[in-house]
Design an enzyme around this catalytic site. Structure first.
Site, short mmCIF file in Angstrom:
data_model
loop_
_atom_site.label_atom_id
_atom_site.label_comp_id
_atom_site.label_asym_id
_atom_site.label_seq_id
_atom_site.Cartn_x
_atom_site.Cartn_y
_atom_site.Cartn_z
N MET A 1 14.16 3.67 -58.20
CA MET A 1 15.22 2.81 -57.69
C MET A 1 15.01 2.24 -56.37
O MET A 1 15.08 0.79 -56.06
CB MET A 1 16.79 3.48 -57.80
CG MET A 1 17.60 2.48 -57.51
SD MET A 1 18.21 1.45 -58.95
CE MET A 1 18.83 2.26 -60.21
N ARG B 1 14.30 -1.47 -55.67
CA ARG B 1 15.29 -2.30 -54.61
C ARG B 1 14.38 -3.08 -53.66
O ARG B 1 15.06 -4.14 -53.41
CB ARG B 1 16.56 -1.46 -54.10
CG ARG B 1 17.42 -1.06 -54.97
CD ARG B 1 18.40 0.24 -54.59
NE ARG B 1 19.54 0.39 -55.38
CZ ARG B 1 20.21 1.27 -55.11
NH1 ARG B 1 20.17 2.29 -54.19
NH2 ARG B 1 21.22 1.69 -56.41
N TYR C 1 21.16 -6.83 -60.29
CA TYR C 1 20.47 -5.51 -61.10
C TYR C 1 19.94 -4.58 -59.99
O TYR C 1 19.88 -5.05 -58.67
CB TYR C 1 19.48 -5.80 -62.07
CG TYR C 1 18.16 -6.57 -61.56
CD1 TYR C 1 17.92 -7.17 -60.26
CD2 TYR C 1 17.67 -7.30 -62.82
CE1 TYR C 1 16.78 -8.11 -60.11
CE2 TYR C 1 16.42 -8.00 -62.72
CZ TYR C 1 16.24 -8.72 -61.37
OH TYR C 1 15.22 -9.25 -61.31
N GLU C 2 19.50 -3.41 -60.21
CA GLU C 2 18.91 -2.28 -59.10
C GLU C 2 19.92 -2.02 -58.37
O GLU C 2 19.85 -1.83 -57.31
CB GLU C 2 17.68 -2.94 -58.58
CG GLU C 2 16.79 -3.07 -59.30
CD GLU C 2 16.45 -1.96 -60.37
OE1 GLU C 2 16.61 -0.95 -60.46
OE2 GLU C 2 15.72 -2.47 -61.52
N GLY C 3 21.38 -2.03 -58.57
CA GLY C 3 22.35 -1.85 -57.82
C GLY C 3 23.30 -2.83 -57.44
O GLY C 3 22.21 -3.70 -56.41
#
Length: 581
Positions: free
Chosen positions: A287, A291, A431-433
């Site tokens: 992740m 990011r 996306y990705e948080g």
């Protein structure tokens, strides 16, 4: 519109991001070699990937009969991409990689994503899988799987999200049941799986989070598993298809060329990655890598949109232009259009600098000479990662919107292609948080890890740069505004640390914006100082870009800091009904 890879800008940004300190630890690699790598990557991006970008948007990936078919031309481009070694830049030579610095890979990635964001997502996720397996893979996984990912013969996918569990991973329901032979069988449905299926390679590797039947509840019971589209025997040979498949792909606002799959796991054979019930920590290796890559995507799509808008502004003749001699002139010669383009360029350079600075820190965290220096680099890397992801992707949306605005009504027409950049850019803050989660991570975790000292050290270095600017008559005002921004950021940091709960959470997003604005100004200031005295027009523009950014962005920093610290206690009492007129 032809895409030109910004090779010289990337090389300059690497230098001003402190990359030479990294190269000192790579005696076999000099900057001339790095520039040659960037030139080759730029040529591949411009000649092979960029021409496929429009077809990716208009045709898109397709799904039929349980299989995903990529956009025509993508498979051939991917095989060339892997053959030329672009999948192996930073991987350990032990596994077939080239062992180059992370910052170089990020610079290459920007050009790939800018040329064709849908295509670039596929190798991006393989890179995340490579990092996870390098740190946590078993001997078998490192022997049989990792070299195939490094070579690009296989691709990787990150499999997290479920219909009922988006960001709340504690709610995931996918189950991995022991098979009695040392492995597991995966059951469950996952959604939003980027490049979860395709036919560009003969195998795909999924890294899936799931829980075992006797796992503790919540995130403490999450484990990470590896499963592949085709089974892999002990000699590395591929066997029969595994028991998972896509059951549909999403119809999205943008990135149509990237298949976003709904995946069904129906007893798929899998093996544990790392330790049981440590899947959350193992997954965050992927992740966090993703990011930073997504932050680079924000820069990339902004660059692509900007290039098209700049070209259009020189071609479109309309009205009396203040800076044109004749009765009419290109819209580039209208002051507001030029201001829009220059501010977009400044923000691209600022975001690029933040991402590459974070990449340099990631390298130094691994290779710096002393343990103390490695630890310090890691702390700052972790501090900047949420800023790089969130602030840069917000810049991607903002610049692609401004670029569309430069086109006027023509930008709203799909034929020009300007709308695609805006549509593609909009996913990156999600996306990705989501960027709100990045803001909470910054103010709720990263600041507290060092009780604010990491951010205060950044502010202290910014103030030193501001002082250096005052020694240049042309940049005095930039220095003053940069100093005021650093002081505002330090003040807001102290406030964030002193407040917990709702006050801190509601101000987290403006706090991250403030940090990005100020650190972005720092990037531009350093570039202006480094470019001083140059005869090259593109370097002579660095000072005006820093000035414009200082007047349009840094000048707002003290007010933004006041907003961070101005809480709204009434917010807790505002019901949805109260917001309906």
């Amino acid at each position: 519109m032809t895409f030109r890879a910004p090779v010289r800008e990337l090389a300059f940004a690497l230098k001003t991001a402190g990359f030479e300190a990294v190269l000192e630890r790579y005696p076999e690699t000099d900057f001339e070699t790095v520039e040659a790598i960037l030139e080759a990557a730029g040529a591949f991006a411009g000649e092979v990937l960029a021409p496929l970008n429009r077809a990716g948007d208009q045709i898109g990936a397709t799904y039929a009969n349980g299989k995903v078919t990529p956009v025509p031309g993508f498979a051939e481009a991917y095989r060339a991409f892997a053959r030329d070694g672009w999948t192996s830049l930073t991987a350990d030579p032990e596994h077939g990689g080239q062992g180059l610095p992370k910052a170089v890979e990020l610079a290459v990635s920007e050009m790939v994503q800018s040329a064709n964001m849908s295509f670039g997502l596929c190798p991006m996720l393989s890179l995340a899988a490579i990092e996870a397996l390098t740190l946590h893979g078993t001997e078998r996984q490192k022997r049989l799987v990792l070299p195939k990912l490094v070579s690009g013969e296989w691709t990787g996918a990150m499999v997290l999200t479920e219909p009922q569990a988006g960001t709340d991973l504690a709610a995931l329901a996918a189950v991995a049941r022991p098979d009695g032979a040392g492995g597991y069988r995966l059951y469950g449905q996952k959604i939003f799986i980027t490049w979860g299926d395709h036919d560009m390679t003969d195998n795909l590797v999924h890294l899936v989070i799931a829980r075992t039947p006797d796992a503790p509840p919540g995130v403490k019971g999450i484990s990470l598993f590896l499963t592949s589209k085709r089974l892999i025997d002990e000699d590395g040979e591929l066997g029969s298809p595994n028991d998972f498949r896509p059951i549909s792909i999403e119809h999205k606002m943008g990135i149509h060329g990237s298949p976003t799959c709904v995946m069904l796991y129906d007893g798929a054979q899998a093996e544990l990655v790392g330790e049981l019930n440590q899947g959350l920590a193992h997954m965050f290796v992927m992740m966090n890598a993703a990011r930073l890559e997504v932050g680079v995507q924000g820069v990339a799509i902004a660059e692509r949109a900007f290039q098209q808008a700049l070209a259009f502004s020189q071609e479109r003749v309309q009205g009396k232009a203040l800076w044109s001699a004749g009765p009419s002139g290109p819209i580039y010669d209208h002051p507001d259009v030029r201001r829009t383009l220059m501010l977009a360029k400044a923000k691209i350079e600022a975001a690029r600098g933040i991402c590459l600075m974070t990449g340099v820190l990631a390298d130094l965290a691994k290779v710096a000479a002393s343990e103390e220096d490695r630890a310090a680099a890691l702390v700052r890397q972790e501090l900047l990662t949420p800023i790089a992801k969130a602030w840069s992707t917000d810049v991607g949306v903002e610049v692609s919107s401004a670029a569309l605005q430069v086109h006027g009504g023509m930008g709203f027409i799909e034929e020009t292609g300007a709308a695609q950049h805006y549509r593609d850019a909009r996913i990156a803050p999600i996306y990705e948080g989501t960027n709100g989660i990045q803001a909470i991570d910054l103010s709720g975790r990263k600041l507290k890890t060092t009780n604010g000292s990491a951010m205060r050290e950044v502010c202290a270095e910014i103030l030193l740069t501001a002082e250096a600017l005052t020694e240049s008559p042309d940049l005095i005002q930039v220095g003053r505004r940069l100093a005021a921004g650093a002081q505002a950021l330090e003040k807001a940091t102290d406030w964030q640390l002193a407040h917990q709960g709702a006050d801190s959470l509601t101000s987290a997003t403006p706090y991250l914006k403030l940090a990005g604005d100020v650190i972005g100004g720092w990037v531009l200031a350093r570039q202006a100082l480094a470019a001083a005295g140059s005869d090259a027009p593109w370097l002579q523009a660095k000072a005006p870009l820093a000035k414009l950014y200082a007047s349009q962005v840094l000048a707002q920093a003290p007010g933004l800091a006041e907003g961070v610290m101005d809480t709204l206690p009434e917010m807790a009492a505002i019901t949805p009904d109260a917001l309906v007129g």
